[in-house]
Structure formats: structure tokens, C-alpha cells
Motif scaffolding. Structure first.
Motif, PDB file in Angstrom:
ATOM      1  N   ASP B  96       0.807  -1.234   0.000  1.00  0.00           N
ATOM      2  CA  ASP B  96       0.000   0.000   0.000  1.00  0.00           C
ATOM      3  C   ASP B  96       0.832   1.272   0.000  1.00  0.00           C
ATOM      4  O   ASP B  96       0.283   2.367   0.098  1.00  0.00           O
ATOM      5  CB  ASP B  96      -0.976   0.006   1.183  1.00  0.00           C
ATOM      6  CG  ASP B  96      -0.278  -0.063   2.529  1.00  0.00           C
ATOM      7  OD1 ASP B  96       0.970  -0.039   2.543  1.00  0.00           O
ATOM      8  OD2 ASP B  96      -0.972  -0.167   3.552  1.00  0.00           O
ATOM      9  N   GLY B  97       2.139   1.143  -0.051  1.00  0.00           N
ATOM     10  CA  GLY B  97       2.985   2.335  -0.118  1.00  0.00           C
ATOM     11  C   GLY B  97       3.116   3.072   1.203  1.00  0.00           C
ATOM     12  O   GLY B  97       3.683   4.154   1.257  1.00  0.00           O
ATOM     13  N   LEU B  98       2.599   2.489   2.269  1.00  0.00           N
ATOM     14  CA  LEU B  98       2.652   3.145   3.575  1.00  0.00           C
ATOM     15  C   LEU B  98       3.628   2.417   4.494  1.00  0.00           C
ATOM     16  O   LEU B  98       3.864   1.219   4.334  1.00  0.00           O
ATOM     17  CB  LEU B  98       1.265   3.152   4.226  1.00  0.00           C
ATOM     18  CG  LEU B  98       0.164   3.853   3.442  1.00  0.00           C
ATOM     19  CD1 LEU B  98      -1.190   3.592   4.098  1.00  0.00           C
ATOM     20  CD2 LEU B  98       0.444   5.350   3.357  1.00  0.00           C
ATOM     21  N   ALA B  99       4.137   3.165   5.481  1.00  0.00           N
ATOM     22  CA  ALA B  99       5.042   2.523   6.443  1.00  0.00           C
ATOM     23  C   ALA B  99       4.282   1.456   7.221  1.00  0.00           C
ATOM     24  O   ALA B  99       4.733   0.324   7.374  1.00  0.00           O
ATOM     25  CB  ALA B  99       5.630   3.565   7.378  1.00  0.00           C
ATOM     26  N   THR B 100       3.141   1.836   7.744  1.00  0.00           N
ATOM     27  CA  THR B 100       2.275   0.865   8.412  1.00  0.00           C
ATOM     28  C   THR B 100       0.853   1.113   7.923  1.00  0.00           C
ATOM     29  O   THR B 100       0.467   2.253   7.653  1.00  0.00           O
ATOM     30  CB  THR B 100       2.329   0.996   9.945  1.00  0.00           C
ATOM     31  OG1 THR B 100       1.940   2.319  10.309  1.00  0.00           O
ATOM     32  CG2 THR B 100       3.722   0.699  10.474  1.00  0.00           C
ATOM     33  N   SER B 101       0.090   0.048   7.834  1.00  0.00           N
ATOM     34  CA  SER B 101      -1.236   0.145   7.239  1.00  0.00           C
ATOM     35  C   SER B 101      -2.270   0.608   8.260  1.00  0.00           C
ATOM     36  O   SER B 101      -2.109   0.420   9.466  1.00  0.00           O
ATOM     37  CB  SER B 101      -1.642  -1.217   6.670  1.00  0.00           C
ATOM     38  OG  SER B 101      -0.668  -1.647   5.751  1.00  0.00           O
ATOM     39  N   THR B 102      -3.339   1.202   7.733  1.00  0.00           N
ATOM     40  CA  THR B 102      -4.409   1.729   8.579  1.00  0.00           C
ATOM     41  C   THR B 102      -5.711   1.024   8.254  1.00  0.00           C
ATOM     42  O   THR B 102      -6.061   0.839   7.091  1.00  0.00           O
ATOM     43  CB  THR B 102      -4.562   3.244   8.337  1.00  0.00           C
ATOM     44  OG1 THR B 102      -3.315   3.865   8.612  1.00  0.00           O
ATOM     45  CG2 THR B 102      -5.627   3.831   9.250  1.00  0.00           C
ATOM     46  N   GLY B 103      -6.459   0.623   9.278  1.00  0.00           N
ATOM     47  CA  GLY B 103      -7.710  -0.092   9.078  1.00  0.00           C
ATOM     48  C   GLY B 103      -8.911   0.830   9.006  1.00  0.00           C
ATOM     49  O   GLY B 103      -8.770   2.060   8.906  1.00  0.00           O
ATOM     50  N   ILE B 104     -10.105   0.242   9.103  1.00  0.00           N
ATOM     51  CA  ILE B 104     -11.323   1.037   8.877  1.00  0.00           C
ATOM     52  C   ILE B 104     -11.557   2.073   9.968  1.00  0.00           C
ATOM     53  O   ILE B 104     -12.244   3.074   9.737  1.00  0.00           O
ATOM     54  CB  ILE B 104     -12.577   0.137   8.760  1.00  0.00           C
ATOM     55  CG1 ILE B 104     -12.867  -0.570  10.087  1.00  0.00           C
ATOM     56  CG2 ILE B 104     -12.458  -0.843   7.621  1.00  0.00           C
ATOM     57  CD1 ILE B 104     -14.266  -1.184  10.135  1.00  0.00           C
ATOM     58  N   ARG B 110       1.059  -1.790  13.389  1.00  0.00           N
ATOM     59  CA  ARG B 110       2.472  -1.589  13.731  1.00  0.00           C
ATOM     60  C   ARG B 110       3.397  -2.134  12.660  1.00  0.00           C
ATOM     61  O   ARG B 110       4.603  -2.007  12.767  1.00  0.00           O
ATOM     62  CB  ARG B 110       2.789  -2.228  15.073  1.00  0.00           C
ATOM     63  CG  ARG B 110       2.490  -3.696  15.134  1.00  0.00           C
ATOM     64  CD  ARG B 110       2.813  -4.263  16.499  1.00  0.00           C
ATOM     65  NE  ARG B 110       2.406  -5.658  16.556  1.00  0.00           N
ATOM     66  CZ  ARG B 110       2.970  -6.561  17.337  1.00  0.00           C
ATOM     67  NH1 ARG B 110       3.960  -6.228  18.114  1.00  0.00           N
ATOM     68  NH2 ARG B 110       2.540  -7.794  17.332  1.00  0.00           N
ATOM     69  N   ARG B 111       2.823  -2.774  11.632  1.00  0.00           N
ATOM     70  CA  ARG B 111       3.688  -3.354  10.605  1.00  0.00           C
ATOM     71  C   ARG B 111       3.227  -2.957   9.209  1.00  0.00           C
ATOM     72  O   ARG B 111       2.076  -2.595   8.998  1.00  0.00           O
ATOM     73  CB  ARG B 111       3.720  -4.874  10.733  1.00  0.00           C
ATOM     74  CG  ARG B 111       4.380  -5.334  12.021  1.00  0.00           C
ATOM     75  CD  ARG B 111       4.381  -6.820  12.168  1.00  0.00           C
ATOM     76  NE  ARG B 111       4.853  -7.222  13.491  1.00  0.00           N
ATOM     77  CZ  ARG B 111       4.519  -8.345  14.097  1.00  0.00           C
ATOM     78  NH1 ARG B 111       3.701  -9.198  13.496  1.00  0.00           N
ATOM     79  NH2 ARG B 111       4.992  -8.632  15.293  1.00  0.00           N
ATOM     80  N   SER B 112       4.161  -3.107   8.290  1.00  0.00           N
ATOM     81  CA  SER B 112       3.919  -2.718   6.902  1.00  0.00           C
ATOM     82  C   SER B 112       3.194  -3.837   6.156  1.00  0.00           C
ATOM     83  O   SER B 112       3.372  -5.012   6.452  1.00  0.00           O
ATOM     84  CB  SER B 112       5.278  -2.438   6.246  1.00  0.00           C
ATOM     85  OG  SER B 112       5.104  -1.969   4.951  1.00  0.00           O
ATOM     86  N   THR B 296       7.789  -1.470  -3.719  1.00  0.00           N
ATOM     87  CA  THR B 296       7.184  -1.771  -2.415  1.00  0.00           C
ATOM     88  C   THR B 296       7.691  -0.900  -1.274  1.00  0.00           C
ATOM     89  O   THR B 296       7.574  -1.278  -0.109  1.00  0.00           O
ATOM     90  CB  THR B 296       7.380  -3.260  -2.050  1.00  0.00           C
ATOM     91  OG1 THR B 296       8.779  -3.521  -1.911  1.00  0.00           O
ATOM     92  CG2 THR B 296       6.788  -4.176  -3.099  1.00  0.00           C
ATOM     93  N   ALA B 297       8.252   0.259  -1.595  1.00  0.00           N
ATOM     94  CA  ALA B 297       8.686   1.179  -0.527  1.00  0.00           C
ATOM     95  C   ALA B 297       7.465   1.628   0.287  1.00  0.00           C
ATOM     96  O   ALA B 297       6.361   1.675  -0.259  1.00  0.00           O
ATOM     97  CB  ALA B 297       9.372   2.397  -1.155  1.00  0.00           C
ATOM     98  N   PRO B 298       7.637   2.012   1.527  1.00  0.00           N
ATOM     99  CA  PRO B 298       8.870   1.977   2.303  1.00  0.00           C
ATOM    100  C   PRO B 298       9.200   0.565   2.784  1.00  0.00           C
ATOM    101  O   PRO B 298       8.351  -0.315   2.721  1.00  0.00           O
ATOM    102  CB  PRO B 298       8.560   2.908   3.474  1.00  0.00           C
ATOM    103  CG  PRO B 298       7.088   2.816   3.648  1.00  0.00           C
ATOM    104  CD  PRO B 298       6.517   2.599   2.273  1.00  0.00           C
TER     105      PRO B 298
END
Lengths: 256, 368
Positions: B96-104, B110-112, B296-298
Motif C-alpha cells: 500500500d505504499g505506507l510505512a504501516t497500514s491503517t484499518g477502517i 504496527r507493521r507494513s 514496495t517502498a517503504p
């Protein structure tokens, strides 16, 4: 009527028992217990062992391939397994686990044998094919155990850290990977092994990792050569001889 | 006599009630929809391993299509705003291009997000910490994770059973006879089938391997250092031990020296150690595939490095000291890679980029 019932009851019970007897697997087995030790003690991963001088070392990864595990007999040999992957990653996390080691059981044929032999590494025949030629659930189907630069499986991985200055802090990583046909060795041990009908024979294959690195007066200089994983490295050509020879002498076999 | 009639009525009532319940449980009869499973073939180069599928979940065309729908459908989330694809976008090699993913709920994990490219070759120990034993199991986890899709499977099953399109898709994929047979287990199997076709085999690296192109001299230098070709005279960068040919991962877990800790208990995220409860596994994470690493950064399990240059700088120092840092990572720090040599390794890594999988319509959203 009652007599007839009793007769049939006895007959059925008798048949059941005879069925059980005939179904019972009476073929003998050989259980091979692979054990990693350091000197006289079970080798527990990530725990300090004395190396040489003031140095202590810890092992973090120990594995190796064993090929062509064979019982030697005057009336013919019996191949138990063409290749096995022996890893101490799980068993040797505790002292009790290390004492038990890693076991594998094979069906065997009844007979009197006078020895056992096996290759340390992957035999040249099997080593001639890459992992993609093996099923993914085959021990040789694992790409992590193959080194494309050598066109060879990695016969053994021995990794860890050394505290070289005695300050209780590991300061030097060491990595010893063996591979390529020229580092393959065959271990043969002459010993009587009687395989009897319905019985299990236990054989301990003991790898002394202290001897893998040699004796006090002739040990591999890990401090100056902490990394060895290229049998083509001419600067470390001596190790391509010394390491497999050390494995050969570090492995002993005991028939229980 | 009255008593007999009463018993008769109670019996009829019980029978009627029972029949009615059974119909409710079974749901809609789907047997008028054809069920003709056809195998889904994935073409692979001869140097690739077999694509593993469990015997109870073989790859079929209709199974993949069902999994594809589920993967891209926000029906799996509690508020219908997010799907699997929200954190696994096709154009970013399914990250998703994010350091850590965000839910709904807007809570960051805490992880990518891990790349799903070639995920079908990973037999077990999925996720950064290896907590999932199979793709079928893994596919079920994000739905009920409170910081991901935050839904419940009973609720998802209810939504799927009442959806005419999904009733047909499940029938075609698995031959169920009634909509009540739609379960989370079948949904997990279908998503796993879809994930198994996310295969990348057509990078420049692959074409070079197949004799269809050549590396530049910079890429070749990078290759030689990556795989420690001692004959090249270049330093051994030790990369290939954890990112081995041809999948560019060994599926194993390593402490790659990201954090400096004096005690094994000091890792903020213990990774594999949280799963195995073995303290020497603390701070170890799965070595991800480097195929499509450019996309796939970061990087790293917590996305701490923005660029490949930062990643190479990290490894060139041997990582931070800790009691269980991997010896090969520590060894890499002794190689004194020059800036030019690091650039060569990155040039080689870029040969692993492959977006040709996007040409396969079966991997793209069916809702566009």
C-alpha cells in the motif's frame, strides 16, 4: 442354545485376536538419533561454550544434509534413505532437547550388518539437480538450502557469534557454509548391527562441533576467517579441504 | 381421545417447525447453477519451484474468480469501506505504499503491508512474524482484526449468503448446493486461490536468465556482489543468503540488525518471538521477497526506510548490534561497500521489477 452362543462368542473373539496379530506391523525399524554436542556436552543453541584462549562462542544455526544412509552387510547393503536434512534449530533450544537431538525412523530388513555409511552433504548425483527439479515438499526442494553461485546445495550451515575479547559481549559473527561436490565426504563406520524381526535398533549419530573447528593446536582460524561460504574462494582454498575433513572426524556413531 | 389429538397437533407442529428451520439453515437452493470446475494453470519458468496448492483446495478457474471478487470487495469490512486490496494494491506489487497500514477505524497497525507477489510459493509461516500456517488461514485473519477490517465472520457469512452474485460464485467455485453452505472456510480457500495466481516471472532478471536480454555492466556488478560471486573480485554483499534465487527469499526469519538492544527482551516488536515464545527469536522477521522491491517502498517490517539507498546503507554498516543479530548481516558490515558498489546492487535490484502480471485480467478488480 446357550452353548451355541458361547461357541460363536469364542469364535468371534478368536477371530478378532487373530486379526490383530496378523495386522501388527512386525517389520523392524532403525531409528537414527542425530545429536549435536560440543565436547562432552549437548550443544544448546545460543548458549556460550568455551572456544580457545579467552574466547567463547555461541551457535545460532546448525544444519547439514546426510546422503545415502546405508547399512553395510556381507550379503548386501540396505539403503535406508537417499537424503535427509538434519537441523538442530528446534531440538537444540534446550539442554533436554539437545540431549535427545533429532530422530528419524526407517523401515529396515532383518539381517546382520557389519557397518553403516552415509555421505556428509548431498551426494553428487542428487546435487547435480537444482531445487526446482524436486517436489516442493522434498528436502531438496528448499531453495534456502541451495546456492546458485556454486550450482550446489549448501551441505552444512554452521553459524554463530564469538566473544573474542572475553568481555561477555559477542563481537564477531561467524558463518561457515560448505557445499559443492569437492566438499562431499562419505563416513563409514564398521560396527555390528543386528536387525531382528519386530525390533527397533537405535543408532546415535553424534556431531561434535568443537571438533568441526579442530583441535587446540590445529583449529580453523575463525577470528581471521569468520566467513566461509564460497568453495571457489582461492584465498580460503585450504578450508575446502579442512572443513569437510573435520566434519568427517567430528562425527561418531554409536549403536544402542 | 382429546389427549391423543393434542399429541398429534404437537407432533405436526414440531415437524413443521423442524422443516421450516432446516430450510432456513440451508438457505437458497443453488443446484440449478452449473458446477464444472476447471483447473487454473499458472505458467512458470523451469527454474521456479512448483506452485503449492493443498489437496483440498486445488486451483480452479471459478475458485480464482470468487477469490478475486472477495479480495477486491469491501463487503469483508464492517463499514464496507475497505477490502483486502486497500492494503494490497496491484500497482504497488500488492502493498500500500505506507510505512504501516491503517484499518477502517483509522488506527495504524504496527507493521507494513507485505507484498503478495509470488505468495503462493510460501507454504507456511506467513506474515512478518510467521503466525499463520497457510494462505487459507492467513486470508481469514484481517477480517476480524480490530485494526484492519474489524468485522466478524458470522456477519460476513450472512452478507455473502444473502448476496445473489456471491451465491452463484460460491456454487461455481465449490459446488455447494445451498447458500447456507457459504462459510468463512470456503471464503478463505477462494482468497488463497486468487493469491496463488499473483505470480511475477517476467522481470528483466528473468529475461536475462532466459537469454533474452543482457545486464548492463552495473547490473552485472550488482548481481555478482548480491550473490557473492568471489570470482568477480568485488566485495561479497551477503544479500543472497536471505534473498536467494529464484524467489529472492529463503522463507526464513532473521534479525537483520534494525534495532540496537542490549537484551533480547528489549525489542519493541518481538516479531517471530511473539509467536514461538523463544527469546532468541525476538526481533526476527520474515525475509520478504525482493521481486518488485522497487515498487514496495517503504521498506522493512515497520517501513522505516523510505528508499533502497537507505536500505543498502543500513546493511553496509552491518546493522545495529544485538545479541541475536544475524551473523551474515554483521558480516556484510565488514565489506566496506563503496557508494558506487551500492548503486550497482540497487541497479541489479531494479532488474527484479515486473509489472507484466497486471496484464492478466484475472488479477485485477472485477468491479472496475
Amino acid at each position: 442354545m446357550n452353548k451355541l452362543k458361547i461357541f460363536f462368542s469364542i469364535l468371534i473373539v478368536g477371530l478378532l485376536f487373530s486379526c490383530s496379530d496378523s495386522d501388527e506391523d512386525s517389520s523392524p525399524t532403525i531409528t537414527v538419533n542425530y545429536k549435536a554436542v560440543y565436547g562432552n556436552n549437548p550443544l544448546v543453541l545460543n548458549e556460550d561454550v568455551w572456544f580457545f584462549n579467552d574466547e567463547t562462542m555461541t551457535f545460532s544455526k546448525l544444519n547439514l544434509f546426510i546422503s545415502d544412509l546405508t547399512l553395510k552387510g556381507q550379503n548386501g547393503d540396505q539403503l535406508l534413505s537417499d537424503v535427509e536434512f538434519v537441523t538442530f534449530e528446534t531440538s537444540n533450544r534446550t539442554e533436554d532437547g539437545a540431549a535427545e537431538g533429532m530422530s528419524q525412523t526407517f523401515d529396515a530388513e532383518v539381517g546382520d550388518y557389519n557397518g553403516i555409511s552415509f555421505g556428509i552433504g548431498v551426494s553428487p548425483v542428487l546435487n547435480s539437480l537444482p531445487p526446482s527439479e524436486y517436489d516442493s515438499d522434498h528436502v531438496l526442494g528448499q531453495f534456502g538450502a541451495y546456492w546458485a553461485a556454486w550450482n550446489s546445495f549448501i551441505f552444512s550451515k554452521t553459524e554463530g557469534m564469538i566473544d573474542s575479547d572475553g568481555d561477555d559481549e559477542p563481537d564477531l559473527a561467524f558463518v561457515y557454509h560448505a557445499g559443492a561436490d569437492k566438499m562431499y565426504r562419505v563416513k563409514t563406520v564398521n560396527t555390528d548391527i543386528s536387525v531382528l524381526d519386530g525390533e527397533e535398533v537405535e543408532i546415535d549419530v553424534i556431531i561434535d562441533y568443537k571438533r568441526v573447528f579442530g583441535e587446540m593446536d590445529d583449529h580453523i582460524d575463525i577470528l581471521n576467517n569468520p566467513t566461509f561460504h564460497s568453495p571457489q574462494d582461492t584465498a580460503l582454498a585450504e578450508l575446502t579441504q579442512q572443513l569437510p575433513e573435520n566434519f568427517l572426524s567430528a562425527i561418531t556413531v554409536e549403536v544402542q | 381421545m382429546n389427549r391423543l389429538i393434542l399429541i398429534l397437533f404437537i407432533s405436526i407442529g414440531a415437524f413443521a417447525g423442524c422443516t421450516s428451520d432446516e430450510i432456513d439453515d440451508k438457505g437458497v437452493d443453488l443446484t440449478n447453477i452449473s458446477y464444472d470446475p476447471q483447473p487454473y494453470d499458472v505458467e512458470l519458468p523451469d527454474y521456479f519451484p512448483d506452485l503449492y496448492s493443498p489437496s483440498d483446495n486445488p486451483l480452479t478457474y471459478d475458485g480464482v474468480q470468487l477469490g478475486r471478487h472477495l479480495f477486491y470487495d469491501p463487503i469483508l469490512s464492517a463499514d464496507s469501506t475497505m477490502s483486502c486490496s486497500s492494503c494490497h494494491e496491484p500497482g504497488l506489487a500488492f502493498t500500500d505504499g505506507l510505512a504501516t497500514s491503517t484499518g477502517i477505524d483509522g488506527i495504524a497497525g504496527r507493521r507494513s503491508s507485505m507484498s503478495l507477489i509470488n505468495i503462493g510459493f510460501f507454504g507456511n509461516k506467513l506474515f512478518w512474524d510467521g503466525r499463520s500456517p497457510s494462505l487459507e488461514h492467513q486470508a481469514l485473519q484481517p477480517v476480524e482484526d480490530p485494526i484492519e477490517l474489524h468485522e466478524t465472520w458470522p456477519n460476513v457469512e450472512r452478507k455473502l449468503r444473502s448476496n445473489e452474485r456471491y451465491r452463484e460464485l460460491f456454487r461455481k467455485a465449490f459446488g455447494i448446493e445451498y447458500s447456507g453452505e457459504i462459510t468463512k472456510e470456503l471464503a478463505g480457500k477462494a482468497i488463497a486461490q486468487f493469491e496463488r495466481i499473483l505470480v511475477s516471472t517476467n522481470s528483466r532478471f528473468d529475461r536475462e536468465r532466459q537469454g533474452k536480454t543482457f545486464f548492463t555492466s552495473e547490473e552485472q556488478d550488482g548481481f555478482d556482489m548480491f550473490f557473492d560471486d568471489s570470482g568477480s573480485g568485488l566485495p561479497e554483499a551477503e544479500c543472497g543468503h536471505c534473498h536467494n534465487f529464484p524467489l529472492f527469499t529463503t522463507f526464513e526469519f532473521f534479525n537483520n540488525g534494525l534495532d540496537s538492544v542490549s537484551s533480547l527482551e528489549d525489542y519493541e516488536d518481538k516479531g517471530l518471538g511473539e509467536v514461538t515464545m523463544y527469546r532468541f527469536d525476538n526481533g526476527k522477521f520474515k525475509a520478504p521477497t525482493l521481486r518488485n522491491i522497487e515498487l514496495t517502498a517503504p521498506y522493512m517490517h515497520d517501513g522505516r526506510f523510505e528508499t533502497l539507498e537507505e536500505v543498502l546503507d543500513h546493511y553496509a554498516t552491518g546493522g545495529h548490534p544485538s545479541p541475536n543479530v544475524d551473523p551474515l548481516v554483521a558480516a556484510a558490515g565488514t565489506r566496506n561497500l563503496s557508494e558506487g558498489q551500492k548503486r550497482s546492487i540497487i541497479a541489479f535490484l531494479r532488474t527484479l521489477t515486473d509489472t507484466s502480471y497486471l496484464q492478466n485480467p484475472d488479477v485485477l478488480s472485477p468491479f472496475n
